[in-house]
Design an enzyme around this catalytic site. Sequence first.
Site, PDB file in Angstrom:
ATOM      1  N   GLY A 163       0.857  -1.149  -0.197  1.00  0.00           N
ATOM      2  CA  GLY A 163      -0.073  -0.020   0.092  1.00  0.00           C
ATOM      3  C   GLY A 163       0.908   1.263   0.009  1.00  0.00           C
ATOM      4  O   GLY A 163       0.430   2.303  -0.776  1.00  0.00           O
ATOM      5  N   THR A 164       1.728   1.154   0.852  1.00  0.00           N
ATOM      6  CA  THR A 164       2.797   2.416   1.088  1.00  0.00           C
ATOM      7  C   THR A 164       3.455   2.824  -0.360  1.00  0.00           C
ATOM      8  O   THR A 164       3.232   4.126  -0.959  1.00  0.00           O
ATOM      9  CB  THR A 164       3.725   2.116   1.776  1.00  0.00           C
ATOM     10  OG1 THR A 164       3.297   1.821   3.277  1.00  0.00           O
ATOM     11  CG2 THR A 164       4.635   3.392   2.171  1.00  0.00           C
ATOM     12  N   GLN A 211      -7.910  -0.723   2.814  1.00  0.00           N
ATOM     13  CA  GLN A 211      -8.965  -1.245   3.710  1.00  0.00           C
ATOM     14  C   GLN A 211     -10.147  -1.728   3.204  1.00  0.00           C
ATOM     15  O   GLN A 211     -11.067  -2.352   3.878  1.00  0.00           O
ATOM     16  CB  GLN A 211      -9.288  -0.603   4.788  1.00  0.00           C
ATOM     17  CG  GLN A 211      -7.763  -0.055   5.576  1.00  0.00           C
ATOM     18  CD  GLN A 211      -7.412  -1.218   6.810  1.00  0.00           C
ATOM     19  OE1 GLN A 211      -8.043  -1.867   6.752  1.00  0.00           O
ATOM     20  NE2 GLN A 211      -6.150  -0.956   6.928  1.00  0.00           N
ATOM     21  N   HIS A 223      -1.251  -7.980   2.288  1.00  0.00           N
ATOM     22  CA  HIS A 223      -1.393  -8.336   3.623  1.00  0.00           C
ATOM     23  C   HIS A 223      -2.873  -8.042   4.565  1.00  0.00           C
ATOM     24  O   HIS A 223      -2.954  -8.435   5.448  1.00  0.00           O
ATOM     25  CB  HIS A 223      -0.213  -8.138   4.335  1.00  0.00           C
ATOM     26  CG  HIS A 223       0.011  -6.618   4.874  1.00  0.00           C
ATOM     27  ND1 HIS A 223      -0.378  -6.486   6.165  1.00  0.00           N
ATOM     28  CD2 HIS A 223       0.472  -5.489   4.197  1.00  0.00           C
ATOM     29  CE1 HIS A 223      -0.012  -4.907   6.396  1.00  0.00           C
ATOM     30  NE2 HIS A 223       0.237  -4.517   5.242  1.00  0.00           N
ATOM     31  N   THR A 266      13.302  -7.171 -10.117  1.00  0.00           N
ATOM     32  CA  THR A 266      12.606  -8.354 -10.385  1.00  0.00           C
ATOM     33  C   THR A 266      11.361  -8.682  -9.516  1.00  0.00           C
ATOM     34  O   THR A 266      11.292  -8.561  -8.231  1.00  0.00           O
ATOM     35  CB  THR A 266      13.767  -9.555  -9.925  1.00  0.00           C
ATOM     36  OG1 THR A 266      14.548  -9.328 -10.739  1.00  0.00           O
ATOM     37  CG2 THR A 266      13.229 -10.873 -10.225  1.00  0.00           C
ATOM     38  N   CYS A 325       1.946   3.394  16.349  1.00  0.00           N
ATOM     39  CA  CYS A 325       2.620   3.100  17.586  1.00  0.00           C
ATOM     40  C   CYS A 325       4.090   3.529  17.210  1.00  0.00           C
ATOM     41  O   CYS A 325       4.735   2.534  16.313  1.00  0.00           O
ATOM     42  CB  CYS A 325       2.353   1.931  17.778  1.00  0.00           C
ATOM     43  SG  CYS A 325       2.470   1.540  19.592  1.00  0.00           S
TER      44      CYS A 325
HETATM   45  N1  PLP Z   1      -3.285   2.652   3.572  1.00  0.00           N
HETATM   46  C1  PLP Z   1      -4.103   2.124   4.533  1.00  0.00           C
HETATM   47  C2  PLP Z   1      -5.610   2.826   4.513  1.00  0.00           C
HETATM   48  C3  PLP Z   1      -3.586   1.116   5.294  1.00  0.00           C
HETATM   49  O1  PLP Z   1      -4.407   0.954   6.289  1.00  0.00           O
HETATM   50  C4  PLP Z   1      -2.275   0.772   5.384  1.00  0.00           C
HETATM   51  C5  PLP Z   1      -1.797  -0.140   6.169  1.00  0.00           C
HETATM   52  O2  PLP Z   1      -1.108  -0.039   7.115  1.00  0.00           O
HETATM   53  C6  PLP Z   1      -1.340   1.364   4.148  1.00  0.00           C
HETATM   54  C7  PLP Z   1      -1.960   2.182   3.189  1.00  0.00           C
HETATM   55  C8  PLP Z   1      -0.158   0.898   3.883  1.00  0.00           C
HETATM   56  O3  PLP Z   1      -0.138  -0.372   3.436  1.00  0.00           O
HETATM   57  P1  PLP Z   1       1.428  -1.342   3.335  1.00  0.00           P
HETATM   58  O4  PLP Z   1       1.312  -1.873   4.935  1.00  0.00           O
HETATM   59  O5  PLP Z   1       1.130  -2.382   2.486  1.00  0.00           O
HETATM   60  O6  PLP Z   1       2.646  -0.579   2.851  1.00  0.00           O
END
Ligand code: PLP
Length: 374
Positions: A72-73, A180, A202, A237, A322
Site C-alpha cells: 500500500g505504501t 482497507q 497482507h 525483479t 505506535c
Molecule cells: N493505506 C491504508 C489505508 C492502510 O491501512 C495501510 C496499512 O497500514 C497502508 C496504506 C499501507 O499499506 P502497506 O502496509 O502495504 O504499506
Amino acid sequence: GDSLIYLDNAATTPMSAVAIAEMTKVMQETHGNPSSIHSHGRHAGKLLREARQDLAHLLGTKPQHIFFTSGGTESNNTAIIGYCLRHQERGKHIITTAIEHHSVLETIDYLVQHFGFEATIIQPVNQEITAQQIQEALRDDTILVSTMYANNETGSLLPIAEIGHILKNHPAAYHVDAVQAIGKVPIHPEELGIDFLSASAHKFHGPKGIGFLYASSADFDSYLHGGDQEQKKRAGTENLAAIVGMVAALKEDLEQQAEHYQKLEGLKSAFLDEIADLEYYLNESQHQLPYVANIGFPGQKNDLLLLRLDLEGISISTGSACTAGVVQTSHVLEAFYGPDSPRLKESVRISLSPLNTEEELKELAQTLKNIIGD
Ligand code: PLP
C-alpha cells in the site's frame, strides 16, 4: 485467557491456507526470473502473466492496468508522486482528506515541502467526508484528488462513486487508497471513475510486502528506475511467489465477499449486544464497514486497556501509529472529534476478519467486563 485471540486485522491479517499453498508451490517449482528468455524464465513469465490476468479479471479491468508493487505504501507513493511530478505543468493543486493514511498525507506533504505543490486537506464534518466538499475544493489547477475508500482506524466509508462521478467533469485524476476495502467490498475501478487504486495483500489474507496499483493509464512517472518490469514503471525483479499468493487470496476473499460481509455484521452486533451493560461509545461514520469497531469506554485509558487485554492474550490496537512503543494520538479521531475530545485517549480499535468466531468475541466481551467492571 488460555488461547490467543487476534482482533487487529486492520493492521494485518493471517494468511489464507490457499494463498500459502499457492505461494509454496511457486517457490518449490518455479525459480526462474520472469525476464529470462530460457524455459525457466518463460515458465515464471507465464505464471506472472496469468496472475496479472486473474487479478485484472477480479477488478473488471485489463492486465495492462495492473502494476505490482511492494504494498500500500509504495502504491500510494507511486500514484501520487508519479502522477503529480509528471503533470505539474498543468497545475500544482492536490485535494485530499484529513483522515488519510500517513503514506498519503506525508507523500503529499513531501510534494508540498519540496516541489511547490499546494494541498487542500478536507476536514470531516460529523464524521463524514462528502463528495460536495471535494467538489467545492476543486480548482482549475487541481491535478489530483486522493481519498481512501475505507478508513483504517474506524472503518468509515468514503463516497468513492460520487467523487468519481464529479471528477468525470474535471481533468484532475482520482487516486483511491483502497487498502482497507479491497476484498471486503466488490470494487471495479473503471465503473467508479477511479484513475489510480492502491491495494496491499497482507490486509486481505495474502502475504506481506506485496500489493498492486491499478492505473487507468501508464501516464505517470516511474517510481523505481533501472529495469523494464511493469511497463518500466516499477523496476526490479518481480516477487512472483508473493504475487501468486496475493491473487489467490483476493480471489478467495471475493468469492465469499457477500457471506463474509454478513458474517462480520453479525459478529460485530453480537459483540455489541454482549457489552450492552458497559458504558461505551463508537467512533463511527454513517457509512461504515462492519470489520472495524472503534470503541471507547469513558474513563478508561486506551493504552492501559490495550495492555490489560494483551495480558489476557487478546490483541487489539488503538488504531493510531505506535512509534517506539509509544501510542500517538490518532489524527483520524482528532479530525472527527477535535483535539480535546477524551475519545482520543480512550478509544481502541477492534478489527475483525472472517476467521474470527463468535466465541472469540464473547471472550473479548467477558474480558472487557472483568477489566472495566471492577
Ligand atoms: N493505506 C491504508 C489505508 C492502510 O491501512 C495501510 C496499512 O497500514 C497502508 C496504506 C499501507 O499499506 P502497506 O502496509 O502495504 O504499506
